[in-house]
Design an enzyme around this catalytic site. Structure first.
Site, short mmCIF file in Angstrom:
data_model
loop_
_atom_site.label_atom_id
_atom_site.label_comp_id
_atom_site.label_asym_id
_atom_site.label_seq_id
_atom_site.Cartn_x
_atom_site.Cartn_y
_atom_site.Cartn_z
N ASN A 62 -28.32 -25.97 23.64
CA ASN A 62 -27.54 -26.01 22.07
C ASN A 62 -27.73 -24.51 21.39
O ASN A 62 -26.82 -23.85 20.90
CB ASN A 62 -28.25 -26.79 21.34
CG ASN A 62 -28.78 -28.14 21.88
OD1 ASN A 62 -29.56 -27.75 22.53
ND2 ASN A 62 -28.51 -29.13 21.10
N CYS A 63 -28.90 -23.96 21.76
CA CYS A 63 -29.33 -22.71 20.83
C CYS A 63 -28.32 -21.63 21.21
O CYS A 63 -28.32 -20.50 20.50
CB CYS A 63 -30.61 -22.44 20.84
SG CYS A 63 -31.82 -23.89 20.73
N THR A 92 -42.85 -45.60 17.83
CA THR A 92 -42.56 -45.95 16.78
C THR A 92 -43.15 -47.31 16.23
O THR A 92 -44.02 -47.69 16.75
CB THR A 92 -40.97 -46.60 17.01
OG1 THR A 92 -40.84 -47.62 18.10
CG2 THR A 92 -40.17 -45.12 17.50
N PRO A 109 -44.48 -50.50 19.72
CA PRO A 109 -45.40 -49.53 20.32
C PRO A 109 -44.85 -49.46 21.77
O PRO A 109 -45.20 -48.58 22.50
CB PRO A 109 -46.76 -50.44 20.60
CG PRO A 109 -46.23 -51.89 19.99
CD PRO A 109 -45.25 -51.82 19.41
N ILE A 156 -41.87 -48.65 22.13
CA ILE A 156 -40.64 -47.51 21.93
C ILE A 156 -41.05 -46.36 21.21
O ILE A 156 -41.62 -46.27 20.19
CB ILE A 156 -39.40 -48.21 21.01
CG1 ILE A 156 -38.94 -49.41 21.70
CG2 ILE A 156 -38.33 -47.28 20.88
CD1 ILE A 156 -37.97 -50.12 20.89
N TYR A 157 -40.82 -45.14 21.95
CA TYR A 157 -41.52 -43.74 21.53
C TYR A 157 -39.99 -43.05 20.98
O TYR A 157 -39.01 -43.64 21.12
CB TYR A 157 -41.89 -43.24 22.71
CG TYR A 157 -43.16 -43.59 23.16
CD1 TYR A 157 -44.39 -43.01 22.84
CD2 TYR A 157 -43.35 -44.77 23.88
CE1 TYR A 157 -45.63 -43.30 23.12
CE2 TYR A 157 -44.50 -45.06 24.30
CZ TYR A 157 -45.73 -44.59 24.05
OH TYR A 157 -46.94 -44.86 24.39
N ASP A 179 -35.25 -34.25 17.01
CA ASP A 179 -34.50 -34.20 15.82
C ASP A 179 -34.25 -35.54 14.92
O ASP A 179 -34.22 -35.62 13.86
CB ASP A 179 -32.89 -33.47 15.65
CG ASP A 179 -33.17 -32.28 16.18
OD1 ASP A 179 -34.18 -31.64 16.29
OD2 ASP A 179 -31.97 -31.48 16.31
N LYS A 239 -53.69 0.01 12.51
CA LYS A 239 -53.78 -1.26 11.55
C LYS A 239 -52.56 -1.89 11.72
O LYS A 239 -51.58 -1.39 11.10
CB LYS A 239 -54.12 -0.68 10.04
CG LYS A 239 -55.51 -0.03 9.85
CD LYS A 239 -55.53 0.52 8.60
CE LYS A 239 -56.87 1.21 8.28
NZ LYS A 239 -56.32 2.45 7.62
P1 FAD Z 1 -30.36 -33.00 20.99
O1 FAD Z 1 -30.86 -31.85 21.54
O2 FAD Z 1 -29.33 -32.89 20.11
O3 FAD Z 1 -30.03 -34.14 22.21
C1 FAD Z 1 -29.77 -35.36 21.65
C2 FAD Z 1 -28.63 -36.01 22.73
O4 FAD Z 1 -28.59 -37.36 22.37
C3 FAD Z 1 -27.32 -35.77 22.28
O5 FAD Z 1 -26.80 -34.70 23.52
C4 FAD Z 1 -26.46 -36.91 22.11
O6 FAD Z 1 -25.48 -37.01 22.49
C5 FAD Z 1 -27.45 -37.89 22.76
N1 FAD Z 1 -27.26 -39.14 22.08
C6 FAD Z 1 -27.39 -39.44 21.00
N2 FAD Z 1 -27.21 -40.82 20.89
C7 FAD Z 1 -27.09 -41.40 22.00
C8 FAD Z 1 -26.97 -42.48 22.26
N3 FAD Z 1 -26.83 -43.75 21.49
N4 FAD Z 1 -26.80 -42.86 23.66
C9 FAD Z 1 -26.87 -41.96 24.55
N5 FAD Z 1 -26.99 -40.48 24.26
C10 FAD Z 1 -26.88 -40.34 22.80
N6 FAD Z 1 -33.35 -24.97 17.28
C11 FAD Z 1 -34.22 -24.03 17.65
O7 FAD Z 1 -35.49 -24.03 17.58
N7 FAD Z 1 -33.81 -22.50 17.66
C12 FAD Z 1 -32.63 -22.06 17.63
O8 FAD Z 1 -32.22 -21.04 17.93
C13 FAD Z 1 -31.64 -23.43 17.38
N8 FAD Z 1 -30.47 -23.10 17.55
C14 FAD Z 1 -29.54 -23.93 17.51
C15 FAD Z 1 -28.10 -23.91 17.43
C16 FAD Z 1 -27.22 -24.67 17.50
C17 FAD Z 1 -25.62 -24.53 17.55
C18 FAD Z 1 -27.74 -25.90 17.25
C19 FAD Z 1 -26.69 -27.24 17.37
C20 FAD Z 1 -29.11 -26.44 17.49
C21 FAD Z 1 -29.86 -25.45 17.35
N9 FAD Z 1 -31.24 -25.60 17.42
C22 FAD Z 1 -32.08 -24.78 17.49
C23 FAD Z 1 -31.69 -26.97 17.06
C24 FAD Z 1 -32.00 -27.49 18.50
O9 FAD Z 1 -31.06 -27.58 19.50
C25 FAD Z 1 -32.71 -29.02 18.33
O10 FAD Z 1 -33.65 -28.85 17.49
C26 FAD Z 1 -32.91 -29.74 19.59
O11 FAD Z 1 -31.91 -29.75 20.73
C27 FAD Z 1 -33.28 -31.35 19.27
O12 FAD Z 1 -33.52 -31.82 20.48
P2 FAD Z 1 -33.21 -33.36 20.56
O13 FAD Z 1 -33.68 -33.87 21.89
O14 FAD Z 1 -33.99 -34.09 19.44
O15 FAD Z 1 -31.51 -33.76 20.29
#
Ligand code: FAD
Length: 550
Positions: A41-42, A272, A275, A277-278, A282, A433
């Site tokens: 994503n980043c 969560t 117990p 379910i973890y 984000d 320094k």
């Molecule tokens: P995600 O990576 O968003 O993955 C969650 C996935 O779950 C998604 O693909 C979604 O489709 C899937 N999903 C959701 N609900 C369901 C469901 N019910 N069934 C099946 N699948 C499902 N962070 C940094 O630290 N540095 C950066 O430079 C940075 N840049 C970023 C740039 C962009 C454009 C974006 C969008 C984010 C950025 N981030 C950055 C944030 C970082 O990408 C997120 O914090 C991280 O990806 C979170 O991980 P995650 O696994 O929680 O969620």
């Protein structure tokens, strides 16, 4: 053991790979709504801008590799629709066929991430208005740009918004930023963002701060953004980067606890309220590492680490997640801005006592060609000196210093420890320094009362009659180029012979460009019996606070 993981990107894919490394026997099903797993994503903004040329590079790990190397059952284009906690099953919809089926689990890991906010304002769903979360969003933005975009408006000047701005400018698109707050990069303290705002202006980006987009309209000439102030901004592309909200629907529907801002509640083991379910990434509420209160901090590093920890705990390793510091960095044109721990505004809001200092050192020895200046702001406990937070903005070397300070915060170190830190030095890399030592010297000097200081904000909040006698110890030329209002110039090298020009019945506040000559002046005057303070960060910090008046 049968583990089902919802979400196959940062947190979910990390959890899956870790679980496999811990158990060859487990059945691990990774369910992802989109077509891709484990993508970067980043990196998305940088493919839009052409810096990352090949789209394929963003697909860090493909489903085939997850199958071959980790023996994972990866189901893309599959959405988990519901959880039955009693039966310990999830209902999955295969989005290609629309078929729904049940899958049982022993342990479930929720890693669904956070969705970009789209406020319910008129016109928000018009074509040409985008958010950026995945490769499909990126493709749509790129296709629109390829169709010919002259003007773009980015709503929201946070990390993702500003990364998009940089990349749009790289493509030659005339770009305007609209931000509700009166500063860019709202997690930072405002004065630290002045160099960023100046850099945006220098790169031709128009900035509308303290403004909101109240409506979007399609006209025959393209889109128009209507601002609250009545201004109208034409654009062929509008990108929204106004924040994210946790994808908590599954959890809420299943009766799992969520926090006031919607983050799924977890304990230190990332379980969560059920117990079995973890939850990670984000979507969850985390503990703020410094303030030890619940918060939400959507970042890739924490999501990846949490994925590992959830898997560890499922396999009996009992690992606690320490909390999130919010260590983050932005690259914007030639600048970097990074932060870790608490900002001043967060400490104020939490009514947590703090002291702070500013330093403006060079990234490496000044005599070695190419030294670049940075500003570091350090926040620390007024009693113990424990480091609570830090922000940095400038050229090269900001990343390294904020990373060192992130470690200091995690290790519970104090400003006295920063004085003693032994860091790698040769003239092209640092200084004998280091900026970290300098910040430590200044902060420790303040706490030891060797070096009393006042910060610019407190000083300027006083009425002119209450303020100390303002003494500028720079050269007359520097003074002529700009100074604090109502200050008097006596260069530090002449100070000892001109003491009679200073008041003895009033406190003196000395300053220079960055605080160093001000420090020398403070030490001279203190030993001569004057009541004196140094203005932390000097005139450079004043400029960051009051760019419009200086
Ligand atoms: P995600 O990576 O968003 O993955 C969650 C996935 O779950 C998604 O693909 C979604 O489709 C899937 N999903 C959701 N609900 C369901 C469901 N019910 N069934 C099946 N699948 C499902 N962070 C940094 O630290 N540095 C950066 O430079 C940075 N840049 C970023 C740039 C962009 C454009 C974006 C969008 C984010 C950025 N981030 C950055 C944030 C970082 O990408 C997120 O914090 C991280 O990806 C979170 O991980 P995650 O696994 O929680 O969620």
């Amino acid at each position: 053991m049968k583990i089902v993981i919802v979400g196959g990107v940062a947190g979910g894919a990390s959890a899956a790979a870790r679980a496999r490394r811990l158990s060859e026997d487990a059945e691990i099903i990774l369910v992802e709504r989109g077509p891709d797993v484990s993508f970067a994503n980043c990196g998305l903004p940088y493919h839009i801008g052409g810096k990352i040329v090949e789209r394929d590079k963003l697909l860090v790990v493909k489903p085939e590799l997850l199958k071959a190397r980790f023996n994972l059952d990866v189901r893309v284009r599959s959405s988990v629709e519901a959880i039955d906690r009693n039966a310990k099953t999830v209902r999955i919809r295969d989005l290609a066929s629309d078929r729904e089926y049940e899958e049982s689990y022993d342990k479930l890991i929720l890693a669904p991430g956070a969705a970009p906010l789209r406020p319910p304002v008129p016109g928000i769903d018009l074509p040409g208005i985008f958010t950026l979360r995945n490769l499909q969003d990126m493709d749509r933005i790129k296709a629109t740009i390829d169709d010919g975009v002259k003007e773009a408006v980015v709503v929201g000047a946070g990390f993702i918004g500003l990364e998009l701005v940089e990349n749009l400018v790289r493509l030659g698109v005339s770009t305007t930023v609209v931000e509700l707050q009166d500063q860019v990069l709202p997690p930072f303290d405002k004065e630290m963002t002045t160099p960023l705002a100046e850099s945006l202006a220098a790169n031709g980006v128009a900035l509308h701060l303290g403004e909101s987009a109240d409506a979007f309209e399609q006209t025959s000439d393209g889109l128009v953004v209507h601002l609250k102030s009545g201004k109208q901004l034409p654009a062929q592309l509008i990108a929204l980067g106004i924040g994210v909200r946790p994808e908590n629907k599954l959890a809420v529907d299943a009766g799992l606890e969520v926090g006031p801002r919607g983050g799924i509640r977890v304990n230190d083991q990332l379980q969560t309220s059920d117990p079995d379910i973890y939850a990670v990434g984000d979507a969850i509420e985390v503990k703020d590492f410094v303030l030890e209160v619940p918060t939400q901090i959507p970042l890739a590093g924490p999501a990846n680490r949490q994925g590992r920890i959830a898997a560890d705990n499922i396999f009996g390793r009992s690992i606690s997640y320490r909390g999130t510091q919010g260590t983050a960095i932005l690259g914007l044109f030639d600048l970097s801005a990074a932060m870790t721990g608490a900002s001043e505004k967060i400490l104020k809001r939490a009514e947590r006592p703090y002291r702070m200092i500013y330093v403006h050192p060079a990234n490496h020895a000044g005599y070695y060609p190419g030294a670049e200046q940075m500003t570091l702001k350090l926040l620390f406990d007024p009693e113990s000196g424990k480091v609570l937070g830090a922000q940095g903005v400038g050229g090269a070397g900001v990343d390294k210093r904020i990373d060192v300070l992130a470690v200091a915060i995690q290790a519970g170190m104090t400003v006295f420890d920063l004085e003693e830190m032994e860091l790698a030095y040769a003239p092209q890399f640092g200084s004998a320094k280091d900026p970290i030592n300098m910040a430590g010297f200044v902060a420790a000097g303040l706490l030891r009362d060797d070096h009393p200081q006042i910060d610019v904000a407190s000083l300027m909040a006083m009425s002119p009659s209450e303020r100390p006698f303002l003494l500028d110890v720079r050269t007359p030329k520097e003074f002529a180029d700009g100074h604090f209002p109502d200050s008097v110039n006596i260069p530090v090298d002449e100070l000892r012979s001109r003491l009679s020009e200073l008041p003895t019945d009033k406190e003196v506040a000395a300053y220079c460009k960055v605080g160093q000559r001000g420090y020398v002046a403070t030490r001279i005057l203190r030993q001569k019996g004057f009541a004196v303070v140094n203005i932390s960060g000097g005139y450079t910090t004043y400029r960051h606070h009051f760019p419009e008046t200086s």
